[in-house]
Design an enzyme around this catalytic site. Structure first.
Site, PDB file in Angstrom:
ATOM      1  CG  ASN A   1      35.188  46.498  48.484  1.00  0.00           C
ATOM      2  OD1 ASN A   1      36.055  45.474  48.788  1.00  0.00           O
ATOM      3  ND2 ASN A   1      34.236  46.671  48.638  1.00  0.00           N
ATOM      4  CG  ASP A   2      35.482  45.913  43.886  1.00  0.00           C
ATOM      5  OD1 ASP A   2      35.633  45.232  44.932  1.00  0.00           O
ATOM      6  OD2 ASP A   2      34.433  46.597  42.716  1.00  0.00           O
ATOM      7  CB  VAL A   3      41.381  48.527  43.791  1.00  0.00           C
ATOM      8  CG1 VAL A   3      41.420  48.879  42.621  1.00  0.00           C
ATOM      9  CG2 VAL A   3      42.056  49.209  45.436  1.00  0.00           C
ATOM     10  CB  VAL A   4      42.857  45.676  48.486  1.00  0.00           C
ATOM     11  CG1 VAL A   4      43.498  46.658  47.849  1.00  0.00           C
ATOM     12  CG2 VAL A   4      41.683  45.926  49.396  1.00  0.00           C
ATOM     13  CG  ASN A   5      38.146  41.167  46.402  1.00  0.00           C
ATOM     14  OD1 ASN A   5      38.779  40.260  47.157  1.00  0.00           O
ATOM     15  ND2 ASN A   5      36.993  40.910  46.842  1.00  0.00           N
TER      16      ASN A   5
END
Lengths: 469, 135
Positions: free
Chosen positions: A391-395
């Site tokens: 999630n966060d690492v591709v936001n």
């Protein structure tokens, strides 16, 4: 004579430890690391045991014999449980350092007060503070990673928490200074007990407010503390091998935590006292956005047309134990001449390198695991990007939205791929509670469900019927 | 917040005031041979600083692929505390309670040694290059 023999053995052990870490630079030589490290440890243990003053052999044999069972058991855990196993062994390491420091202080206080110089007392204070805080902090970290019910997964925060935490640590240091000034006064053991209690409490209070997404950094920091506790023990016992090995461990934890902090664009202080996941309610609730769901079958059809497929694994893959299904998908794609790369973000998962180990377990060759910096150059040429429980690492908010709590964090540019499929367990926002713009992009199709089931179905759609086009 | 500051000052004050009247034991120690004593401390500090530099230099080159095995390996290495545990557990002239604490520490570090090296080995065996044995 025997003194020289023991010192030479320690020197040999220290050198082997350095070689052991040196060989970790490449997966090809890494298997030698364990042999070198284990030999070094064996040499160190035998040389210590051979010292003339060590005469109660049964006292040594029994704890070692008891440790064999739990030791082997802890080595056999499934690889998805490696983060909590690592945290648990940090707790053991901290406990050992704390206990040795405690025993030494009590003994010297009672029997050889002249040994309690300011220097040694200071080293003991450092040893017990680091040891006990590592112990309780790591236990909480392990419990959080194991997702035990009575430990909240979300950060546990209250008003003035930072002041209380830093106050507890300062108080322990103040007591330590008092103890160094008066190591042998009648009240000194009480000050010592106070330090122990404060350190034990500081450990858990420090980790409780930290959320799961920050665990890679926290584990690395606790690793460094465990090493520094061993260094302090070396200063107490006047033992250079302890200092060397502890310093190696400490620098390893330090470097890993620096890498983790950089990968999140945050500082140590911010991780330890920042309580991620609390503040970001504001930006999230705006217009109601719509997900665009898709079926595994059509995902397979689109992937079949691709030249380059980039898979971005995240913690969701670990939780669902989906790595073996991912391997099936990898095989299906490779069979059709499609290039498959895995884009691994440094903080994906719950500890440094977590994703790499899981993919290696599924026998995916490590050449296809690509670091974030390398893959980002290729992302515009990527036909399909498959995000599995990340999630966060591709936001993209990390690049575009200065108000986002993850603004400035380096990410994998999944949004630059021509088509994105994102596998997600539920429609709720991710771990940090932040909405992900990527999921609402017009290039993105959502595959809702358990990662293992969804990836399995995608792979199966390749398998039956449509294999020959 | 203010009362906290006052408490800090109150706690530190006796420490600074007492700097002069160090315990007799410490004085005796200092009289033995101050030079040797300082040499020992300096040597240990040297070892610590140099080992840290070596550690940083070596660890920086560790492949990112292997960060998890690296952590379990350093876990096992930091269990070098086993040396301290053996020294206080096996030494006859320590009273029993010291040796009991030592035995627990020995158990904890031995568990780390065994599980740390075994699991590192287990993980490293999994890192394979393109289709090594099969096909």
């Amino acid at each position: 004579m025997s003194g020289y023999f023991i010192e030479s053995a320690y020197l040999l052990a220290a050198s082997l430890f350095i070689f052991s870490l040196h060989w970790m630079s490449d997966p090809k030589t890494a298997r030698r690391s364990v042999i070198a490290g284990a030999t070094a440890m064996l040499v160190a243990v035998l040389a210590t045991w051979a010292r003339p003053e060590v005469s109660r052999h049964l006292w040594i044999i029994v704890p070692i014999a008891i440790a064999i069972g739990p030791g082997i058991w802890l080595a056999m855990v499934p690889l998805t449980a490696v983060p909590q196993r690592t945290a648990l062994s940090h707790a053991f390491g901290g406990l050992a350092a704390g206990l040795v420091g405690t025993a030494k202080y009590i003994y010297w206080f009672q029997s050889e007060p002249e040994m309690l110089t300011a220097f040694r007392t200071g080293a003991i204070v450092a040893e017990v503070i680091l040891g006990y805080l590592t112990c309780t902090g790591s236990l909480i970290a392990a419990a959080k990673l194991q997702e035990l019910k009575w430990i909240p997964q979300r950060p546990w925060v209250y008003r003035g928490q930072t002041v209380v935490n830093i106050g507890a640590l300062l108080l322990a240091i103040v007591l330590g200074v008092l103890l160094i000034q008066h190591p042998t006064a009648a009240w000194s053991p009480w000050a010592f007990a106070g330090i122990v209690i404060l350190a034990l409490n500081f450990g858990w209070m420090l980790v409780m407010p930290i959320g799961g997404a920050d665990m890679p950094t926290v584990i690395a920091i606790l690793n460094a503390y465990a090493g520094l506790a061993a260094v302090a023990m070396g200063f107490v016992l006047d033992n250079r091998l302890l200092i060397t090995a502890g310093a190696l461990d400490g620098s390893s934890g330090l470097i890993l935590s620096i890498i983790m902090c950089r990968a999140m664009n945050r500082s140590f202080f911010n991780v330890l006292f920042g309580a991620f996941g609390q503040v970001q309610q504001a930006g999230a609730s705006g217009e109601q956005k719509q997900y665009r769901p898709e079926t595994p079958e059509s995902a397979a059809q689109i992937m079949e047309q691709a030249n380059l497929v980039v898979i971005v694994p995240g913690y969701g893959m670990a939780v669902a134990q989906a790595q073996h299904k991912v391997r099936e998908l990898y095989d299906q794609l490779r069979k059709r001449g499609i290039t498959v790369k895995f884009a691994v973000h440094p903080v994906a998962g719950r500890m440094p390198g977590h994703m790499n180990v899981l993919l290696a377990e599924a026998e995916i060759p490590y050449e296809d695991l690509v670091e974030m910096e390398e893959i980002n150059a290729d992302m515009p040429q990527c036909d399909v990007c498959l995000v599995i429980g990340a999630n966060d690492v591709v936001n993209p908010a990390a690049r575009s939205d200065p108000k986002s709590p993850i603004y400035g964090m380096p990410i994998i540019d999944a949004d630059k791929a021509r088509t994105v499929f994102a596998i997600k367990r539920s429609r709720n926002p991710g771990f940090a509670g932040i909405d992900n713009e990527l999921y609402f992009s017009e290039r993105t199709w959502m595959l809702f469900g358990d990662a293992k089931a969804v990836v399995g179905e995608v792979a199966k759609s390749f398998g039956d019927g449509r294999a020959g086009h | 917040m203010k009362s906290f500051g006052v408490a800090m000052v109150a706690l530190f004050a006796p420490a600074f005031a007492a700097g002069a009247d160090a315990p007799a034991a410490e004085k005796a120690m200092a009289e033995v041979d101050p030079v040797t004593k300082h040499m020992d401390i300096a040597a240990m500090a040297f070892v610590f600083v140099l080992a840290t530099f070596i550690g940083v230099g070596v660890i920086r080159r560790v492949s990112r692929l292997l960060h998890t095995p690296l952590m379990s390996l350093t876990n096992a290495i930091s269990a070098i505390a086993v040396v301290g545990a053996i020294l206080i557990t096996g030494d006859d002239h320590y009273p029993t309670y010291v040796r009991v604490l030592g035995a627990i520490a020995l158990f904890a570090s031995m568990t780390n040694i065994i599980s740390g090296f075994l699991i590192t080995q287990r993980m490293l065996r999994m890192f394979k290059t393109q289709r090594e044995p099969s096909r």
